[in-house]
Design an enzyme around this catalytic site. Structure first.
Site, short mmCIF file in Angstrom:
data_model
loop_
_atom_site.label_atom_id
_atom_site.label_comp_id
_atom_site.label_asym_id
_atom_site.label_seq_id
_atom_site.Cartn_x
_atom_site.Cartn_y
_atom_site.Cartn_z
N THR A 11 62.38 86.52 41.17
CA THR A 11 64.01 87.14 41.08
C THR A 11 63.79 88.48 40.34
OG1 THR A 11 66.20 87.02 40.21
CG2 THR A 11 64.39 85.62 39.25
N TYR B 226 68.21 81.36 33.44
CA TYR B 226 67.51 81.64 35.10
C TYR B 226 66.45 82.45 34.97
CZ TYR B 226 67.47 83.07 39.74
OH TYR B 226 67.11 83.39 41.15
#
Ligand code: UDP
Length: 330
Positions: free
Chosen positions: A119, A143
């Site tokens: 990501t 995250y």
């Protein structure tokens, strides 16, 4: 069976599009998904499907052998930044530890290559735009850190065991399969385009613009929105690269240009032909002002040519899917 690819999270949003792209290109995808957020209906009945935990080595090792897997695409994982802040250990379990076990299974079964769903959150709040793969990594939430740790494990596994790995750093994935065979189904609607379309479809009264005082031309955040089918195509090219002996690295997955929140909302209005009810709200915590990829490697080295690099097309495909999903998946 020499083209069998294990896709973890293959019943999820991005994984299901990767499965479609692999099949189109003559590969044989095999899916493992625990169905915690994915949906069985997103995967063709012809695709071998195992419901289970991809971090369970006792499940995965025999599966890798039985199906003659030559490479793994690891999409399974948790994806909500806000949730990761509230419950970080859930993310270090579901993203980092699960990945560790899956990598261990691959090493034990001598799988030569591994493609990982990473990501842009690994960059945090970058000082400069566009973001290069060499831009310093400084994730600002659990995250992003849970994903970066997996990238690091893959680097180490690459050095120690020769497992060649591509970490694909996704920017803002949006849209849906042009034939509406797959799309987003998770009930939690937080992403901008999906949320705006659900406002248009009457589920929410208005769209909140989170922050209008950012240092951008119109004061709203800028993101690099990439069509999920183009992203899936990049994965097929990534698999070909790895199968041909390509070296480990991380790669940005975006188009290389961004749109502000206001620009996206104007495009939604143009596609739907309706004014969108919207209200200006305070900033959402943790949102960087701008995230735009420099994605030259994907184009130059993998020969990736996006087909849907057009915001109205992304929105139109997302809308067609949302209408279908409201009917089929509620
Ligand atoms: N955004 C917004 N209203 C919404 C949802 C998102 O203004 O209802 C903004 C958000 O603050 C960010 C951009 O749209 O600047 C993209 O957010 P999204 O959640 O789609 O993706 P993210 O970039 O957070 O991964």
């Amino acid at each position: 069976m020499s083209s069998s690819i294990l896709v973890t999270g293959g019943a999820g949003y991005i994984g299901s599009h990767i499965v479609l792209a692999l099949r189109r290109e003559g590969f044989w995808p095999v899916v493992v998904d625990d169905l915690s957020s994915g949906r069985r209906e997103l995967v063709s009945a012809e695709v071998p499907f195992t419901e289970g935990d991809c971090g369970d080595e006792a499940l995965i090792r025999p599966l890798l052998r039985r199906e003659g897997i030559v490479s793994v695409i690891h999409c399974a994982g948790r994806i909500r930044v806000d949730e990761s802040v509230r419950d970080p250990l859930l993310y270090y379990q579901g993203n980092t530890l699960v990945s560790r076990n899956l990598i261990a299974a691959c090493v034990a079964e001598k799988i030569p290559s591994f493609l990982f769903s990473s990501t842009a959150a690994v960059y945090g709040n970058p000082a400069e735009i566009p973001i290069l793969e060499e831009t310093p990594l400084n994730p600002v939430n659990p995250y992003g850190r849970s994903k970066l740790m997996t990238e690091m494990m893959l680097q180490d596994a690459s050095m120690a065991y020769g497992l060649r790995a591509l970490s694909m750093r996704y920017f803002n994935v949006a849209g849906a399969d042009p034939d509406a065979r797959a799309g987003q189904v998770i009930p939690f609607v937080s992403h901008l385009i999906r949320r705006a379309l659900r406002v248009y479809l009457g589920e929410f009264p208005q769209l909140e613009i989170f922050g209008t005082d950012y240092p951008t031309p119109d004061g709203t955040c800028i993101r690099d929105y990439i069509h999920v089918s183009d992203l899936a195509d990049a994965h097929v090219r990534g698999i070909r690269y790895l199968l041909a002996g390509g070296a480990s690295r991380a790669v940005n997955c975006g188009y290389g240009h961004g749109f502000s929140v206001r620009e996206v909302l104007r495009a939604v209005e143009a596609v739907t032909g309706q004014p969108l009810p919207m209200v200006e709200s305070p900033r959402r915590e943790g949102d960087p002002a701008a995230l735009v990829a420099q994605a030259d490697w994907l184009r130059k080295e993998l020969g990736w040519t996006p087909k849907f690099d057009d915001l109205p097309t992304i929105i139109a495909h997302a809308l067609a899917w949302e209408k279908k999903a409201l009917h089929d998946f509620q």
